[in-house]
Motif scaffolding. Structure first.
Motif, PDB file in Angstrom:
ATOM      1  N   MET A  42       0.805  -1.091   0.116  1.00  0.00           N
ATOM      2  CA  MET A  42      -0.106   0.194   0.159  1.00  0.00           C
ATOM      3  C   MET A  42       0.959   1.213  -0.028  1.00  0.00           C
ATOM      4  O   MET A  42       1.744   1.400   0.707  1.00  0.00           O
ATOM      5  CB  MET A  42      -0.988   0.004   1.112  1.00  0.00           C
ATOM      6  N   ALA A  43       0.682   2.320  -0.948  1.00  0.00           N
ATOM      7  CA  ALA A  43       1.385   3.305  -1.101  1.00  0.00           C
ATOM      8  C   ALA A  43       1.320   4.492   0.035  1.00  0.00           C
ATOM      9  O   ALA A  43      -0.033   4.652   0.451  1.00  0.00           O
ATOM     10  CB  ALA A  43       1.098   3.950  -2.275  1.00  0.00           C
ATOM     11  N   LYS A  44       2.164   4.940   0.823  1.00  0.00           N
ATOM     12  CA  LYS A  44       2.071   5.851   1.821  1.00  0.00           C
ATOM     13  C   LYS A  44       1.628   7.398   1.171  1.00  0.00           C
ATOM     14  O   LYS A  44       1.842   7.256  -0.135  1.00  0.00           O
ATOM     15  CB  LYS A  44       3.370   6.053   2.686  1.00  0.00           C
ATOM     16  N   PRO A  45       0.865   7.971   1.850  1.00  0.00           N
ATOM     17  CA  PRO A  45       0.710   9.434   1.581  1.00  0.00           C
ATOM     18  C   PRO A  45       2.144  10.034   1.263  1.00  0.00           C
ATOM     19  O   PRO A  45       3.001   9.553   2.003  1.00  0.00           O
ATOM     20  CB  PRO A  45      -0.008  10.072   2.492  1.00  0.00           C
ATOM     21  N   ASP A  81       1.065   3.117  14.417  1.00  0.00           N
ATOM     22  CA  ASP A  81       1.031   4.239  13.400  1.00  0.00           C
ATOM     23  C   ASP A  81       2.029   4.292  12.213  1.00  0.00           C
ATOM     24  O   ASP A  81       3.283   3.546  12.565  1.00  0.00           O
ATOM     25  CB  ASP A  81       1.125   5.654  14.179  1.00  0.00           C
ATOM     26  N   VAL A  82       1.704   4.495  11.158  1.00  0.00           N
ATOM     27  CA  VAL A  82       2.587   4.444  10.075  1.00  0.00           C
ATOM     28  C   VAL A  82       3.225   5.939   9.973  1.00  0.00           C
ATOM     29  O   VAL A  82       2.607   6.897   9.780  1.00  0.00           O
ATOM     30  CB  VAL A  82       1.910   4.321   8.657  1.00  0.00           C
ATOM     31  N   ALA A  83       4.595   6.278   9.988  1.00  0.00           N
ATOM     32  CA  ALA A  83       5.134   7.461   9.766  1.00  0.00           C
ATOM     33  C   ALA A  83       5.656   7.842   8.576  1.00  0.00           C
ATOM     34  O   ALA A  83       6.269   7.159   7.691  1.00  0.00           O
ATOM     35  CB  ALA A  83       6.374   7.558  10.787  1.00  0.00           C
ATOM     36  N   ILE A  84       5.108   8.954   8.077  1.00  0.00           N
ATOM     37  CA  ILE A  84       5.669   9.695   6.753  1.00  0.00           C
ATOM     38  C   ILE A  84       6.615  10.831   7.136  1.00  0.00           C
ATOM     39  O   ILE A  84       6.174  11.706   8.030  1.00  0.00           O
ATOM     40  CB  ILE A  84       4.655  10.224   5.857  1.00  0.00           C
ATOM     41  N   ALA A 141      -4.068   5.776   1.014  1.00  0.00           N
ATOM     42  CA  ALA A 141      -3.028   5.221   0.050  1.00  0.00           C
ATOM     43  C   ALA A 141      -2.912   6.100  -1.342  1.00  0.00           C
ATOM     44  O   ALA A 141      -3.619   6.226  -1.894  1.00  0.00           O
ATOM     45  CB  ALA A 141      -3.210   3.933  -0.144  1.00  0.00           C
ATOM     46  N   GLY A 142      -1.563   6.514  -1.405  1.00  0.00           N
ATOM     47  CA  GLY A 142      -1.230   7.326  -2.641  1.00  0.00           C
ATOM     48  C   GLY A 142      -1.587   8.601  -2.733  1.00  0.00           C
ATOM     49  O   GLY A 142      -1.619   9.410  -3.756  1.00  0.00           O
ATOM     50  N   PRO A 195      -6.579  10.105  -4.304  1.00  0.00           N
ATOM     51  CA  PRO A 195      -6.587   9.200  -5.680  1.00  0.00           C
ATOM     52  C   PRO A 195      -7.913   8.345  -5.286  1.00  0.00           C
ATOM     53  O   PRO A 195      -8.391   7.621  -6.211  1.00  0.00           O
ATOM     54  CB  PRO A 195      -5.581   8.313  -6.081  1.00  0.00           C
ATOM     55  N   ASN A 196      -8.137   8.000  -4.200  1.00  0.00           N
ATOM     56  CA  ASN A 196      -9.157   6.962  -3.632  1.00  0.00           C
ATOM     57  C   ASN A 196     -10.678   7.610  -3.685  1.00  0.00           C
ATOM     58  O   ASN A 196     -11.529   6.932  -3.647  1.00  0.00           O
ATOM     59  CB  ASN A 196      -8.909   6.511  -2.469  1.00  0.00           C
TER      60      ASN A 196
END
Length: 108
Positions: free
Chosen positions: A1-4, A53-56, A74-75, A94-95
């Protein structure tokens, strides 16, 4: 899954917002029910992000997303704009199949 993805402007704004916070703080973006289109984006400052959590990160700025919201983001491209309508984070998602006029809520 693509991160933001964070733009340079968004990273600078996050750094400015977190400058007064304790070390380790992060900005959170999430997705919740509501808004005029069904889902809405939420923003908060987290003093201590959760372990799942997912970190960007970009240019020292840290944004975190919970696993459920990540699926909706995602994306996505997260930007910060300062225009006649005011200052705000804007998300190009994009979703999303549609969004409200102000861009703060969307539908899938």
């Amino acid at each position: 899954m693509a991160k933001p993805e964070l733009t340079e402007r968004a990273a600078k704004r996050i750094l400015a917002l977190l400058a007064a916070e304790a070390a380790g703080a992060a900005m959170r973006v999430g997705v919740g029910g509501g808004g005029c289109s069904g889902f809405q984006y939420t923003y908060s400052v987290e003093p201590a992000p959760s372990a799942d959590d997912v970190a960007i990160e970009r240019d020292g700025a840290r944004l975190v997303v919970d696993p459920v919201s990540l699926a909706y983001l995602a994306g996505a491209r997260i930007d910060f704009v300062d225009d006649l309508m005011g200052q705000s984070f804007r998300i190009e998602n994009p979703n999303a199949t549609s969004s409200c006029g102000c861009g703060s809520s969307f539908s899938l």
